[in-house]
Motif scaffolding. Structure first.
Motif, PDB file in Angstrom:
ATOM      1  N   PRO A 242      69.727  57.333  54.865  1.00  0.00           N
ATOM      2  CA  PRO A 242      68.319  56.917  54.952  1.00  0.00           C
ATOM      3  C   PRO A 242      68.129  55.435  55.204  1.00  0.00           C
ATOM      4  O   PRO A 242      67.071  55.026  55.709  1.00  0.00           O
ATOM      5  N   SER A 243      69.116  54.591  54.847  1.00  0.00           N
ATOM      6  CA  SER A 243      68.907  53.154  55.004  1.00  0.00           C
ATOM      7  C   SER A 243      69.801  52.522  56.061  1.00  0.00           C
ATOM      8  O   SER A 243      69.681  51.319  56.312  1.00  0.00           O
ATOM      9  N   TRP A 244      70.694  53.282  56.698  1.00  0.00           N
ATOM     10  CA  TRP A 244      71.545  52.670  57.726  1.00  0.00           C
ATOM     11  C   TRP A 244      70.680  52.092  58.840  1.00  0.00           C
ATOM     12  O   TRP A 244      70.854  50.953  59.249  1.00  0.00           O
ATOM     13  N   ARG A 245      69.773  52.887  59.329  1.00  0.00           N
ATOM     14  CA  ARG A 245      68.716  52.426  60.228  1.00  0.00           C
ATOM     15  C   ARG A 245      67.427  53.042  59.696  1.00  0.00           C
ATOM     16  O   ARG A 245      67.043  54.148  60.088  1.00  0.00           O
ATOM     17  N   PRO A 246      66.753  52.366  58.770  1.00  0.00           N
ATOM     18  CA  PRO A 246      65.602  52.988  58.090  1.00  0.00           C
ATOM     19  C   PRO A 246      64.591  53.559  59.060  1.00  0.00           C
ATOM     20  O   PRO A 246      64.222  52.926  60.054  1.00  0.00           O
ATOM     21  N   GLY A 247      64.162  54.786  58.752  1.00  0.00           N
ATOM     22  CA  GLY A 247      63.155  55.453  59.575  1.00  0.00           C
ATOM     23  C   GLY A 247      63.704  56.428  60.577  1.00  0.00           C
ATOM     24  O   GLY A 247      62.951  57.233  61.136  1.00  0.00           O
ATOM     25  N   LEU A 248      65.022  56.413  60.819  1.00  0.00           N
ATOM     26  CA  LEU A 248      65.596  57.332  61.792  1.00  0.00           C
ATOM     27  C   LEU A 248      65.839  58.706  61.174  1.00  0.00           C
ATOM     28  O   LEU A 248      66.217  58.825  60.016  1.00  0.00           O
ATOM     29  N   THR A 249      65.626  59.746  61.962  1.00  0.00           N
ATOM     30  CA  THR A 249      65.905  61.119  61.553  1.00  0.00           C
ATOM     31  C   THR A 249      67.369  61.453  61.825  1.00  0.00           C
ATOM     32  O   THR A 249      68.107  60.656  62.421  1.00  0.00           O
ATOM     33  N   TYR A 250      67.790  62.643  61.390  1.00  0.00           N
ATOM     34  CA  TYR A 250      69.153  63.074  61.673  1.00  0.00           C
ATOM     35  C   TYR A 250      69.443  63.010  63.175  1.00  0.00           C
ATOM     36  O   TYR A 250      70.496  62.524  63.600  1.00  0.00           O
TER      37      TYR A 250
END
Length: 789
Positions: free
Chosen positions: A323-331
């Protein structure tokens, strides 16, 4: 393991149970049993004479139009238990039943809020049932036998009508073999037997709902199509298995549901499905009917992932909090970025912090409520499959953190699930986890052990996961873990070992390795428990690898000291070789080491910014050369100076042009890329990680110089010489022992290279071996790797 403790058991908002009149439309166009749909409108009788109520039903004891008798209504204790949600066999009362001596077929239905109910047979005949009160309806049709199919026409107060299959006309949809395996605690594909399963049963498409609740007085099904009112859908008990079942025709994927459990004390609770394979997005807590249609594209990876045993293969892991690697990105959005990034840096695997559904985001996934569901925060289960698939297609293995040590106390989840301690141990001294305010599983109960073992298989089998990193193993193994004297109960031999947990871990490992070739299990175990990575048939726990927490702690203590004081801590760096071959180790610099005031890796180093980055680089070079596999948490690959925050993720802006200077954060990332590249290309660094023949000290006692030197050997005996200088001075003409048979050595990696941000102190050209070894120039705060020239 250090992570935030939940302040208290959190009960996020849940769908509200209502007792209002039935809805006027079906949700999302699905077939429904409670919501009348205009297109399903049917007359309950032929057109009435003028002034006659079209749904009026003659009262008892008046006979029906065809002279058939009205059956006795459900009365007495059966009626009370049925209406209270405490009847173990509602199918014996509801549905269609042949009367003795050819007296016709009795029909009964339980439809709260209905104004009238009629039976519609296959030939289109409609017969109204008598209103017995409290939502119960009954009647007799003069039929020779119970019809193979019929439907119920239900009219509600608002005049709407719905035509639906009767769920109580169906035989049990779960077979005897499944029930036997559940009873024995040996169902290795438990998710196929319990939970919500879309299927065809007796020629009708619907969903089978099953749940294990052995101590419940009764179980009812509730969902969005019933306005979360379970009174009309009691489930039947399937005997000694403790399983309750109901097949719901017309219910399909996307339907929201829960189980209404009546405990032994009569208390009702609305519970999420422990076996749910999909959930609502938190803070909502309902389970979701799902079925996968994903087509995998990783056949080559799956066929060859087990070609080489993991302890004899390259294994360099990038740990990620999705969830925080690139915040806001989906699977699916992560699938477009994460595989490319990891492949570019040369890591062989990613390790994902827990992806199972959890209600409290700051727990980072370590307080799980739905063990069989990937978190809905980032997408659907098939979306998660897509991410794994893309990583495999990029040649990257996927490990997930798995948390069988404890679970939260939320009253809609696993805690006291059937009104009694069910998943948790009945003894509070063995159930309460003192560190995290959670509950520990009862590993001695066969069904609970089965729930967890099958869950491990589930992730590997259904999501093609390549490894499970098992969290907090030490807290499972010891009954006195984090407990004071008098707060724990000894085992049957008077000791502190939790033998139930030992047997569970052995069963889990043996089952996963048998069913899922190529998968590795990794233990986060912080004590000296013997045989963590020893095979189970030799008395070990059966893990493939174990995190080396001792190495991590000792080496970080050393590098955090000012160089002038490091000579007093020299043994912190050498002690790991005393026990290096007692287990198959992973060297972890994980998320736990860069939060809660521990500082990021680069910030642990003493000195000015240049010295900190140099120490960071030297440490990574030492780590990658040391026996054992390695793991690095996101953000540390480019020397992020701040601690990790799950709210913000890595500080990617440090890599932007505006913040970039020669050899700064980008230089550290370039080093990690080259470390992984050289590591993969030199078998001496990984082929003999777990045997002493793969290592030899070249210099292990140079405490005053802060220098360490050792040789690694591959299976053919080809060496690599690794030298680390943890002092901030250049050491010219530094003499080291080197193995015979190598005439000259060449640098293959130098962490002081200018492109990494170093001072570019190098050993130019091959270094020839002399009679007493080699003489090198050691750059300051740097690690150098040399191979035969």
């Amino acid at each position: 393991m250090t992570r935030p403790r939940r302040p208290s058991p959190v009960t996020p908002s849940r769908p509200t149970r209502k007792s209002a009149p039935a809805r006027t439309r079906a949700p999302r166009g699905r077939a429904t049993l409670e919501a009348p749909a205009p297109e399903a409108t049917l007359p309950l009788e032929e057109a009435p004479a003028e002034g006659r109520d079209p749904v009026a039903v003659p009262p008892r004891p008046r006979a029906e139009a065809h002279g058939a008798p009205v059956p006795h209504p459900v009365e007495g204790s059966d009626r009370d238990r049925l209406l209270a949600g405490e009847h173990h066999d509602p199918h014996a009362l509801l549905g269609a039943h042949a009367l003795p001596d050819g007296g016709g077929v009795a029909f009964r239905a339980l439809r709260p809020h209905a104004r009238a109910v009629a039976v519609v047979t296959a030939d289109g005949e409609r017969r109204a049932l008598h209103d017995d009160g409290d939502g119960l309806f009954s009647g007799v049709l003069p039929l020779p036998a119970v019809p193979e199919s019929y439907r119920l026409a239900v009219r509600y107060e608002d005049g709407g009508e719905v035509l639906a299959e009767d769920p109580y006309r169906f035989l049990p949809s779960l077979g005897e073999l499944d029930l036997h395996l559940v009873r024995e605690g040996r169902h290795e594909e438990l998710w196929r037997a319990l939970g919500a399963q879309v299927m065809s049963h007796q020629g009708v498409t619907g969903t089978r709902f099953t749940v294990w609740a052995p101590n419940a007085r009764g179980v009812r099904l509730a969902g969005d199509w019933t306005f979360w009112d379970g009174r009309g859908l009691p489930m039947r008990s399937l005997g000694s298995s403790g399983v309750w079942e109901l097949f719901m025709p017309g219910i399909d994927e996307g339907t929201l549901y829960k189980f209404e459990i009546t405990g032994p004390d009569g208390h009702h609770s609305l519970r999420a499905d422990p076996m749910a394979r999909r959930t609502q997005c938190p803070p909502e807590t309902a389970s979701v009917v799902t079925s996968s249609e994903y087509v995998w594209g990783d056949g080559h990876w799956m066929a060859h992932r087990g070609d080489r045993p993991v302890h004899e293969a390259p294994f360099s892991v990038y740990e990620v909090h999705l969830p925080s690697w690139r915040p806001g990105l989906t699977y699916r959005e992560l699938a477009e970025e994460l595989p490319a990034y990891v492949k570019d840096l040369g890591f062989t695997h990613v390790e994902l912090m827990p992806v199972s559904e959890h209600p409290y985001s700051p727990s980072w996934g370590y307080q799980v409520t739905s063990y069989y569901a990937p978190t809905a925060r980032l997408g659907s289960p098939d979306d998660f499959r897509y991410l794994v698939d893309r990583l495999h297609q990029a040649g990257i293995g996927v490990i997930v953190d798995w948390v069988p040590a404890h679970f939260p106390k939320d009253d809609w989840a696993l805690a006291r699930f059937d009104g009694t301690p069910l998943y948790e141990h009945p003894d509070p001294r063995r159930a309460e986890h003192p560190d995290w305010g959670t509950l520990e599983f009862d590993y001695g109960r066969t069904e609970v052990r089965n729930f967890l073992v099958a869950n491990a298989v589930y992730w590997c089998q259904e999501f093609h996961i390549d490894g499970l990193r098992v969290d907090a193993v030490a807290s499972m193994l010891y009954l006195d873990y984090s407990r004071e004297y008098g707060d724990w109960a000894p085992n049957e031999h008077g000791g502190r070992e939790n033998w139930d947990a030992v047997r569970f871990l052995q069963e889990m490992n043996a089952t996963v390795y048998r069913r899922c070739p190529g998968v590795v299990t990794v233990a986060e175990e912080s004590t000296a428990w013997e045989g963590v990575t020893r095979p189970t048939d030799h008395g070990g726990l059966g893990f493939g690898l174990k995190w080396n927490m001792g190495w991590m702690h000792d080496s970080l203590v050393y590098v955090s000291k000012d160089p002038v004081h490091r000579k007093y801590h020299h043994n912190e760096m050498t002690f790991s070789m005393v026990y290096a071959y007692s287990e198959n180790y992973v060297l972890p610099i994980s998320h736990d080491e860069v939060v809660h005031g521990k500082q990021a890796l680069v910030s642990k180093m003493p000195g000015d910014w240049w010295q900190r980055r140099a120490g960071h680089r030297a440490y990574l070079g030492f780590m990658w050369a040391h026996p054992g596999k390695q793991l690095l948490f996101m953000g540390q690959e480019f020397a992020q100076g701040a601690e990790w925050s799950e709210a913000h993720g890595p500080e990617w802006w440090l890599l932007d042009d505006a913040y970039h200077s020669a050899g700064d954060h980008r230089g550290v990332r370039d080093l990690v890329r080259d470390l992984n590249g050289a590591y993969a290309a030199v078998p001496a660094l990984w082929e003999r990680d777990t045997v002493p023949e793969g290592f030899q000290w070249a210099l292990g006692d140079a405490a005053d110089d802060n220098v360490f030197a050792f040789v690694r050997y591959d299976a053919a005996g080809t060496p690599l010489l690794a030298v680390s200088n943890f002092s901030p001075v250049v050491r010219e003409d530094y003499r080291l022992w080197a193995p015979d048979g190598v005439a000259a050595w060449a640098e293959v990696l130098n962490t002081d290279a200018a492109r990494y941000g170093g001072g570019d102190v190098r050993n130019a050209g091959p270094v020839k071996r002399e009679a007493d070894g080699v003489r090198l120039t050691l750059p300051p705060l740097a690690t150098v790797w040399l191979v035969p020239a």
